[in-house]
Design a protein around this motif. Structure first.
Motif, PDB file in Angstrom:
ATOM      1  N   GLY A   5      49.323  23.666  37.495  1.00 22.35           N
ATOM      2  CA  GLY A   5      48.147  24.357  38.004  1.00 22.35           C
ATOM      3  C   GLY A   5      48.153  25.844  37.682  1.00 22.35           C
ATOM      4  N   ALA A   6      49.316  26.354  37.263  1.00 18.18           N
ATOM      5  CA  ALA A   6      49.452  27.753  36.825  1.00 18.18           C
ATOM      6  C   ALA A   6      49.088  28.755  37.900  1.00 18.18           C
ATOM      7  CB  ALA A   6      48.639  28.001  35.545  1.00 18.18           C
ATOM      8  N   ARG A   7      49.243  28.378  39.198  1.00 17.56           N
ATOM      9  CA  ARG A   7      49.003  29.360  40.257  1.00 17.56           C
ATOM     10  C   ARG A   7      50.311  29.958  40.748  1.00 17.56           C
ATOM     11  NH1 ARG A   7      44.494  28.580  44.244  1.00 17.56           N
ATOM     12  NH2 ARG A   7      45.692  30.257  45.189  1.00 17.56           N
ATOM     13  N   GLU A   8      51.423  29.342  40.350  1.00 18.30           N
ATOM     14  CA  GLU A   8      52.713  29.862  40.765  1.00 18.30           C
ATOM     15  C   GLU A   8      53.635  29.899  39.558  1.00 18.30           C
ATOM     16  OE1 GLU A   8      54.140  29.241  45.252  1.00 18.30           O
ATOM     17  OE2 GLU A   8      54.928  27.804  43.854  1.00 18.30           O
ATOM     18  N   TRP A   9      54.306  31.035  39.390  1.00 20.06           N
ATOM     19  CA  TRP A   9      55.197  31.204  38.244  1.00 20.06           C
ATOM     20  C   TRP A   9      56.593  31.561  38.720  1.00 20.06           C
ATOM     21  CZ3 TRP A   9      54.444  30.718  32.959  1.00 20.06           C
ATOM     22  CH2 TRP A   9      53.128  30.432  32.543  1.00 20.06           C
ATOM     23  N   VAL A  36      45.210  44.456  36.166  1.00 27.23           N
ATOM     24  CA  VAL A  36      45.753  43.159  35.738  1.00 27.23           C
ATOM     25  C   VAL A  36      46.632  42.551  36.831  1.00 27.23           C
ATOM     26  CG1 VAL A  36      45.639  43.561  33.265  1.00 27.23           C
ATOM     27  CG2 VAL A  36      47.680  44.255  34.508  1.00 27.23           C
ATOM     28  N   MET A  37      47.159  43.388  37.740  1.00 31.48           N
ATOM     29  CA  MET A  37      48.030  42.867  38.801  1.00 31.48           C
ATOM     30  C   MET A  37      47.238  42.426  40.032  1.00 31.48           C
ATOM     31  SD  MET A  37      51.180  42.768  37.814  1.00 31.48           S
ATOM     32  CE  MET A  37      52.312  42.872  39.213  1.00 31.48           C
ATOM     33  N   LYS A  38      45.922  42.656  40.020  1.00 34.83           N
ATOM     34  CA  LYS A  38      45.088  42.277  41.172  1.00 34.83           C
ATOM     35  C   LYS A  38      45.192  40.787  41.461  1.00 34.83           C
ATOM     36  CE  LYS A  38      41.424  45.481  42.258  1.00 34.83           C
ATOM     37  NZ  LYS A  38      40.330  46.132  41.578  1.00 34.83           N
ATOM     38  N   ASN A  39      45.418  40.011  40.414  1.00 31.40           N
ATOM     39  CA  ASN A  39      45.467  38.561  40.581  1.00 31.40           C
ATOM     40  C   ASN A  39      46.747  38.107  41.281  1.00 31.40           C
ATOM     41  OD1 ASN A  39      44.549  35.944  40.290  1.00 31.40           O
ATOM     42  ND2 ASN A  39      45.531  35.682  38.291  1.00 31.40           N
ATOM     43  N   VAL A  40      47.726  39.012  41.421  1.00 31.09           N
ATOM     44  CA  VAL A  40      48.988  38.623  42.056  1.00 31.09           C
ATOM     45  C   VAL A  40      48.801  38.629  43.562  1.00 31.09           C
ATOM     46  CG1 VAL A  40      51.383  39.297  42.446  1.00 31.09           C
ATOM     47  CG2 VAL A  40      50.384  39.486  40.162  1.00 31.09           C
ATOM     48  N   ALA A  41      49.053  37.467  44.208  1.00 32.20           N
ATOM     49  CA  ALA A  41      48.894  37.386  45.657  1.00 32.20           C
ATOM     50  C   ALA A  41      50.200  37.726  46.361  1.00 32.20           C
ATOM     51  CB  ALA A  41      48.430  35.988  46.056  1.00 32.20           C
ATOM     52  N   ARG A  98      46.297  34.581  42.836  1.00 31.87           N
ATOM     53  CA  ARG A  98      45.065  34.225  43.537  1.00 31.87           C
ATOM     54  C   ARG A  98      44.290  33.167  42.745  1.00 31.87           C
ATOM     55  NH1 ARG A  98      44.987  38.534  47.212  1.00 31.87           N
ATOM     56  NH2 ARG A  98      46.026  40.306  46.276  1.00 31.87           N
ATOM     57  N   ALA A  99      44.226  33.359  41.438  1.00 30.88           N
ATOM     58  CA  ALA A  99      43.553  32.368  40.593  1.00 30.88           C
ATOM     59  C   ALA A  99      44.508  31.973  39.485  1.00 30.88           C
ATOM     60  CB  ALA A  99      42.276  32.976  40.005  1.00 30.88           C
ATOM     61  N   ALA A 100      44.400  30.730  39.028  1.00 31.66           N
ATOM     62  CA  ALA A 100      45.311  30.233  38.009  1.00 31.66           C
ATOM     63  C   ALA A 100      45.291  31.129  36.769  1.00 31.66           C
ATOM     64  CB  ALA A 100      44.907  28.813  37.619  1.00 31.66           C
ATOM     65  N   ASP A 101      46.451  31.311  36.150  1.00 29.08           N
ATOM     66  CA  ASP A 101      46.519  32.030  34.881  1.00 29.08           C
ATOM     67  C   ASP A 101      47.642  31.448  34.044  1.00 29.08           C
ATOM     68  OD1 ASP A 101      46.530  33.675  32.753  1.00 29.08           O
ATOM     69  OD2 ASP A 101      46.807  35.543  33.863  1.00 29.08           O
ATOM     70  N   ALA A 102      47.244  30.652  33.050  1.00 33.21           N
ATOM     71  CA  ALA A 102      48.234  29.982  32.205  1.00 33.21           C
ATOM     72  C   ALA A 102      48.946  30.973  31.303  1.00 33.21           C
ATOM     73  CB  ALA A 102      47.555  28.909  31.366  1.00 33.21           C
ATOM     74  N   ALA A 121      40.399  27.562  30.762  1.00 28.71           N
ATOM     75  CA  ALA A 121      41.476  28.062  29.907  1.00 28.71           C
ATOM     76  C   ALA A 121      42.576  28.689  30.752  1.00 28.71           C
ATOM     77  CB  ALA A 121      40.928  29.082  28.921  1.00 28.71           C
ATOM     78  N   ARG A 122      42.174  29.404  31.813  1.00 30.88           N
ATOM     79  CA  ARG A 122      43.167  30.049  32.675  1.00 30.88           C
ATOM     80  C   ARG A 122      44.086  29.027  33.337  1.00 30.88           C
ATOM     81  NH1 ARG A 122      38.849  33.956  35.443  1.00 30.88           N
ATOM     82  NH2 ARG A 122      39.466  35.945  34.541  1.00 30.88           N
TER      83      ARG A 122
END
Lengths: 522, 316
Positions: free
Chosen positions: A105-109, A148-153, A168-172, A456-457
């Motif tokens: 799901g690419a929401r957690e890395w 670019v770091m805004k997406n990091v929850a 916050r949102a998926a990012d592959a 794509a994300r």
């Protein structure tokens, strides 16, 4: 590409496709102009390199949140390391993170950090340092990476040498985000930027912002295949002729941003070569899709066929670049859509689009400025001239360089400005073309595009992501209000005795990594 | 004489105050604002608003002007808006470099101009007069950057004799420093020589036609003695004013030379600061330039007064 990587657990990249992509890049163009040198084949230890660089100012600081231009970026890469390195073809490579993988799901890395790396003060690099360093760019901060770091929850320590980042949102392509030159690893709690502490190949000896910087190596670098130099002296040289003459007269070993017009002169010198990096930097003529006359799709088509891209590439950049196809992905990118037909200069076609739009007498006010980039005014003038044959009536308005970014950019209906390349294709497409994005210059608003972008994300498999990214290029090229005539190469000039300055698909001087990559031959 | 000097001093202070108003007004007139030019294409409305508040850009210009003048009177130049450094500490090494180069150029240019001026006056119409005149006129007719590039092309690139970069560091010793700054010095000398040389020549020649010189000639004095002891002191006033003008130029007008030779002087700092809208630094540089110019002119006035017996004896 020689970085250690842990085996098959990586979902997003593997060594094989990485090598294939890198090979493709090198085969696609002439990376070096001038005769190559033997010293480029075998690295040699020792020596102090003297660099003459554009892109430094008295306001520069060594604080990673403040980096904006070539000199601090090169200094940052000399002093620190990032978690992820951006490879020559913009593929993320492990650096202080030895490996990384996405949860489905690419929401957690999950990032597994290297165990054996110490800072210049002797402390061992660990998860707490990584978390502190990344948090410098989150929340209330003036960091250039805040967007670019805004997406990091959240960033959590999931082991001594492991961190887990939830989004916050998926990012592959999230590892590409961590290649940002702001996101340098520093020891937990460090805040004295006059005495920076890092894991990089060198430490700072003297720093006189906007004038010079002196660095030296005090220990063996943790990367066995990099960090050959004993030290470096960076002189800030804003004037391109001064840079060139300092290189030719031998006071400087390597310079960035060679003026394209002087490349052929430099290549004639028996002692010098120019390293050419096809990359993502591109000028853009942004037409707002929600304001007349640009709200008319036929009028936008007329604008696209009324510009002579070849002429602009030849005249303004001496041909050192490639022609653009009105979308922001460069031909040098592995994600470039090769099947999309190239838009060419076609005055008759432009005229017929104008007639179809019923706007044959429409005048267009094109705002441009030397403050946007060097050559922006010339570009608009060439556009105006090629537009005459196509029936386009373009009025060029030259805005003062002072205040361009405040008063004109993002405000005018048809403005010439530029985009720097981004480490990942998805990031580039999102930052400039997603509906409602703050820097969506052409006010492009297309639910189809947003849908493909989100798909794509979330797509971790690059094989499956590729067609989605190609679709987005097609959508932008056909529908958005962006005219992207060319992509400009980055040009570094250096003496033949300097080795290791290799082309990079993102930025000049090996994407800022010159201090760890270069060496001095005999 | 003291009264005249006092008047000049008051006039100088008034000029300086007028200059401060002009400098402040000039920086206010720059289009766009500091916050925007710092953030460039990283700007969003929120970050802009926050930065403007931080920089006190929300206060009216008059309030900021009065605050600035008050601090200035206490010797406080303020803090740089871009890197929060004390402006005085930022400027000090740059000012020292500028003064070094100006002094270096002046020490060569002034004696050379005076000497050549006297020689050309002495040998008026002869070959040395013509060569010096044509040569110095040619040098001043080229724009400075052209001269600079020409010197770099010949002396640095083709012959490899001199360095083209004058990148001195604070710890560069005098010997290497003199060599590193040799090309910028030569450029500045060539740019200022003609003005001073021709003024010396003209002033001395005009004195030479005066009756007291004829008297000296009739007395049978050798010509070099006539020129150096009788003509030169009387011709001093216009020469000194021209020298003062040129010294002022060496301090304030060398931005182009600094850029071409990458010399870390005050001019480059000011250009940098204007680009970044760093108003306190621009204002401080402006005030230093104004002070240098006014001070040198004041000095020239004083020398003229002291050298001229008629002005010296004036009691009112």
């Amino acid at each position: 590409m020689t970085n250690e990587m842990t085996g098959g657990s990586l979902e997003s990249i593997n060594r094989r496709n990485l090598l294939a992509l890198g090979g493709g890049l090198l085969a696609s163009g002439l990376p070096v102009i001038g005769s190559a040198n033997a010293s480029e084949i075998t690295p040699r230890k020792g020596g102090t390199i003297r660099l003459g660089m554009a892109g430094g100012a008295t306001s520069d600081s060594l604080n990673p949140v403040s980096y904006t231009d070539s000199v601090p970026i090169a200094l940052g890469h000399g002093l620190f390391n990032a978690l992820v390195e951006c490879g020559p073809d913009n593929t993320p490579l492990p650096e202080l993170a030895a490996s990384f993988e996405a949860r489905p799901g690419a929401r957690e890395w999950v990032f597994n950090l290297r165990k054996d790396v110490t800072f210049s003060n002797g402390k061992t690099f660990g998860a707490n340092d990584a978390i502190y360093s990344l948090n410098m760019h989150r929340g209330e901060t003036r960091s250039g990476a805040a967007t670019v770091m805004k997406n990091v929850a959240d960033i959590k320590k999931s082991g001594d040498q492991q961190i887990t980042i939830s989004l916050r949102a998926a990012d592959a392509e999230f590892p590409a985000v961590l290649t940002d030159y702001h996101l340098m690893m520093v020891p937990e709690g460090h805040s004295d930027w006059s005495k920076p502490i890092g894991t990089g190949p060198m430490v700072i000896d003297r720093f006189d912002p906007g004038v010079r910087a002196v660095l030296k190596r005090t220990r063996d670098y943790w990367k066995a295949d990099r960090g050959f130099l004993d030290g470096a002296e960076i002189t800030v040289i804003g004037d391109s002729s001064a840079r060139l003459s300092a290189l030719i007269s031998g006071q400087i070993d390597a310079i960035n941003r060679v003026d394209p017009k002087t490349v052929s002169l430099l290549a004639r010198s028996p002692n010098h070569v120019v390293a050419r990096s096809p990359a993502g930097w591109h000028p853009i003529i942004a037409m707002t899709c929600d304001r007349a006359p640009f709200d008319n799709p036929d009028f936008r088509q007329a604008m696209k066929y009324g510009i002579d891209r070849q002429q602009i590439l030849k005249t303004l950049f001496s041909g050192l670049g490639s022609v653009g196809n009105d979308h922001p992905i460069a031909p040098s990118s592995p994600f470039f859509n090769k099947d999309l037909p190239q838009i060419a200069y076609d005055p008759d076609r432009a005229k017929s689009f104008l007639a179809k739009a019923g706007l044959s007498d429409m005048h267009v006010l094109m705002q441009t400025s030397d403050g946007a980039f060097n050559g922006a005014v010339d570009l608009a003038t060439l556009y105006q001239a090629s537009g005459v044959k196509a029936g386009l009536k373009i009025d060029v308005k030259r805005e003062p360089a002072d205040g361009f970014w405040t008063n004109v950019w993002l405000k005018g209906s048809c403005v010439v400005s530029y985009w720097g390349g981004r480490p990942s294709a998805t990031q580039m497409l999102a930052v400039g073309y997603e509906s409602g994005a703050p820097w969506n210059l052409s006010h492009y608003n297309d639910p189809r595009f947003d849908q493909v972008l989100n798909a794509a994300r979330g797509e971790i498999d690059p094989e499956k992501r590729q067609p989605l990214i190609r679709d987005m290029q097609e959508l932008i090229s056909h529908n958005a209000g962006a005219v992207i005539p060319i992509f400009r190469d980055y040009l570094d000039g250096h003496h033949r005795k300097v080795g290791g300055i290799t082309p990079h698909g993102l930025y000049d001087f090996c994407n800022g990594r010159i201090l760890e990559k270069a060496w001095l031959g005999a | 004489m003291l009264i005249i000097l006092g008047k000049k001093l008051v006039a100088a202070v008034l000029t300086l105050m007028a200059a401060s108003v002009l400098i402040f007004a000039g920086t206010e007139l720059l289009p766009g604002d500091l916050a925007g030019s710092i953030l460039q294409n990283n700007a969003t409305p929120e970050t802009l608003a926050q930065l403007r508040l931080d920089l006190k850009l929300d206060q009216p210009a008059t309030v900021r002007f009065m605050g600035w003048v008050e601090k200035l009177a206490h010797g406080d130049l303020g803090r740089s808006l871009t890197n929060d450094q004390d402006v005085a500490t930022e400027i000090a090494p740059r000012l020292a470099n500028t003064i070094f180069l100006a002094t270096y150029a002046a020490l060569v240019a002034v004696p050379l101009a005076l000497g050549l001026g006297l020689i050309t006056a002495l040998y008026q119409g002869r070959w040395i007069d013509r060569i010096a005149n044509v040569g110095s006129l040619m040098a001043i007719s080229f724009p400075e950057y052209f001269l600079a590039y020409l010197l770099i092309k010949i002396l640095a690139v083709d012959l490899g004799l001199l360095p083209s970069l004058a990148n001195v560091a604070p710890d560069t010793e005098l010997g290497p420093r003199l060599i590193l700054t040799l090309l910028p010095m030569i450029t500045l000398v060539l740019g200022t020589l003609a003005h001073m040389l021709r003024m010396t020549r003209t002033a001395v020649l005009s004195i030479m036609e005066r009756p007291f010189i004829e008297m000296a000639i009739l007395k049978g004095l050798p010509q070099w003695q006539i020129i150096s002891r009788h003509a030169l002191p009387n011709a001093l006033a216009p020469i000194v004013s021209v020298i003062a003008l040129n010294l002022g130029y060496l301090v304030v007008g060398v931005v182009v030379v600094e850029t071409v030779f990458v010399y870390p002087g005050l001019g480059q700092l000011m250009v940098d600061a204007v680009g970044k809208h760093d108003v306190p630094v621009v204002q401080a540089c402006g005030m230093i330039f104004a002070t240098a110019f006014i001070g040198l002119n004041l000095l020239a006035d004083m020398i003229t007064i002291i050298a001229n017996p008629r002005l010296r004896r004036q009691t009112q």
